[in-house]
Scaffold this active site. Structure first.
Site, PDB file in Angstrom:
ATOM      1  N   THR A  96       0.857  -1.183   0.000  1.00 17.28           N
ATOM      2  CA  THR A  96       0.000   0.000   0.000  1.00 17.28           C
ATOM      3  C   THR A  96       0.890   1.227   0.000  1.00 17.28           C
ATOM      4  O   THR A  96       1.538   1.542   1.002  1.00 17.28           O
ATOM      5  CB  THR A  96      -0.928   0.007   1.224  1.00 17.28           C
ATOM      6  OG1 THR A  96      -1.745  -1.163   1.201  1.00 17.28           O
ATOM      7  CG2 THR A  96      -1.835   1.238   1.212  1.00 17.28           C
ATOM      8  N   LYS A 172      -6.731   1.120  -3.865  1.00 13.25           N
ATOM      9  CA  LYS A 172      -6.399   0.697  -2.503  1.00 13.25           C
ATOM     10  C   LYS A 172      -6.401   1.879  -1.537  1.00 13.25           C
ATOM     11  O   LYS A 172      -6.870   1.753  -0.392  1.00 13.25           O
ATOM     12  CB  LYS A 172      -5.044  -0.010  -2.478  1.00 13.25           C
ATOM     13  CG  LYS A 172      -4.610  -0.473  -1.075  1.00 13.25           C
ATOM     14  CD  LYS A 172      -5.583  -1.466  -0.450  1.00 13.25           C
ATOM     15  CE  LYS A 172      -5.277  -1.809   0.996  1.00 13.25           C
ATOM     16  NZ  LYS A 172      -4.034  -2.571   1.191  1.00 13.25           N
ATOM     17  N   LYS A 240       0.148   5.566   8.381  1.00 20.00           N
ATOM     18  CA  LYS A 240       0.669   5.643   7.017  1.00 20.00           C
ATOM     19  C   LYS A 240      -0.453   5.719   5.986  1.00 20.00           C
ATOM     20  O   LYS A 240      -0.471   6.610   5.120  1.00 20.00           O
ATOM     21  CB  LYS A 240       1.551   4.429   6.716  1.00 20.00           C
ATOM     22  CG  LYS A 240       1.984   4.313   5.249  1.00 20.00           C
ATOM     23  CD  LYS A 240       2.832   3.087   5.003  1.00 20.00           C
ATOM     24  CE  LYS A 240       2.047   1.790   4.995  1.00 20.00           C
ATOM     25  NZ  LYS A 240       1.341   1.568   3.693  1.00 20.00           N
TER      26      LYS A 240
END
Length: 306
Positions: A96, A172, A240
């Protein structure tokens, strides 16, 4: 077919174990941790500490590391995999990260004569162990065809979202907006119930049988009820990932206030020293604000799900 899995963490190990079960594959895992290598070797695979030590002629590489910097180093750094790969090998990068990172790594792969699939995944550690991940992929038809054996072994569904690298990563990042907001909302609801004197297990049972339920509430809140901070996915992951959501939103001039608020809650939990624990414990941010005690703490409510 010689296949490598770089990153034998909670998802990478599951993926690697499923690749071991697939016919006709020689699987080598890569992880700096001796314990992870030993676990994979005990299951019948081979394992090395550095991608530079992969078997020569490796034809496919599945990358399941934390971020873009780790992925780039593992593939193209001084101790990276690229020199060990067969001509035309395929890189299946299931990290990701920002769409721009996917495009940059894809360009490096093309320059090296390698195929590239931008293939972030969902499903968590349980999905990876079951070979039931969802893959959000973009890549050329040739890259997808070369990666098919690997993807079939680790996924229940592969979405081919187009040929351009970055499309998979964009989907994503949008997905992570939902995941992060849902976890934060689940924690907020549980914390409010505890503060108001509701039995947390009773609250869990009501919500999971009613319209207010979400996959994240049902999956994550048992960790809080059981006082189990084992990180299936850690608070730091959503620091993140929700940061990536904010970056994408700014890049396309889109307001994302719910994602921004959820991000700050995960940052708060991290600042309190909880970055490495299960992401359900973003509830610690609410605990700091309200003074509640959680199940398993002295003076806290009972709440075990067993």
């Amino acid at each position: 077919m010689r296949v490598a899995v770089i990153g034998l963490g909670s998802m990478g190990m599951g993926a690697a174990l499923n690749l071991l079960k697939a016919a006709g594959l020689e699987v080598c895992g890569v992880d700096p941790r001796e314990t992870a290598r030993a676990e994979f070797a005990a299951a019948g695979g081979s394992a090395v500490a550095r991608a530079a030590d992969l078997p020569e002629g490796t034809e496919a590489v599945l990358v399941l590391v934390v971020n873009a910097a780790q992925a780039e180093a593992a593939l193209f750094g001084p101790e990276g995999a690229a020199p060990r790969l067969a001509p035309g090998a395929v890189l299946v990068v299931s990290v990701t990260f920002a769409p721009d990172d996917a495009r940059r790594l894809a360009a490096k792969a093309e320059a090296a004569g390698l195929l590239y699939v931008d293939a972030p995944v969902s499903g968590g550690a349980a999905g990876a162990r079951a070979g039931a991940m969802t893959v959000m992929a973009s890549g050329s038809e040739a890259a997808m065809a070369r990666a098919k054996t690997v993807l079939d072994a680790v996924a229940k569904k592969v979405w081919h979202l187009g040929e351009a690298p970055g499309l998979g990563s964009t989907v994503k990042v949008v997905h992570q907006l939902l995941a992060g907001v849902h976890i934060a909302a689940a924690a907020e609801a549980m914390a409010l119930g505890i503060r108001a004197g509701v039995d947390p297990r009773g609250l869990y049972e009501v919500v999971t049988g009613a319209a207010g339920n979400s996959w994240m509430f049902e999956n994550r809140m048992p960790h809080v009820l059981d006082a189990d901070e084992t990180p299936r996915s850690a608070v730091d992951i959503f620091v993140k990932d929700l940061g990536l959501v904010g970056d994408l939103a700014r890049a396309v001039a889109f307001p994302a206030p719910l994602a921004a608020q959820a991000h700050q809650l995960f940052v708060s939990a991290r600042a309190q020293g909880h970055g490495g624990v299960d992401d359900a414990f973003v509830i610690r941010a609410y605990q700091a604000l309200s003074g509640i005690r959680l199940p398993g703490e002295e003076g806290g409510p009972s709440g075990g799900t067993q």
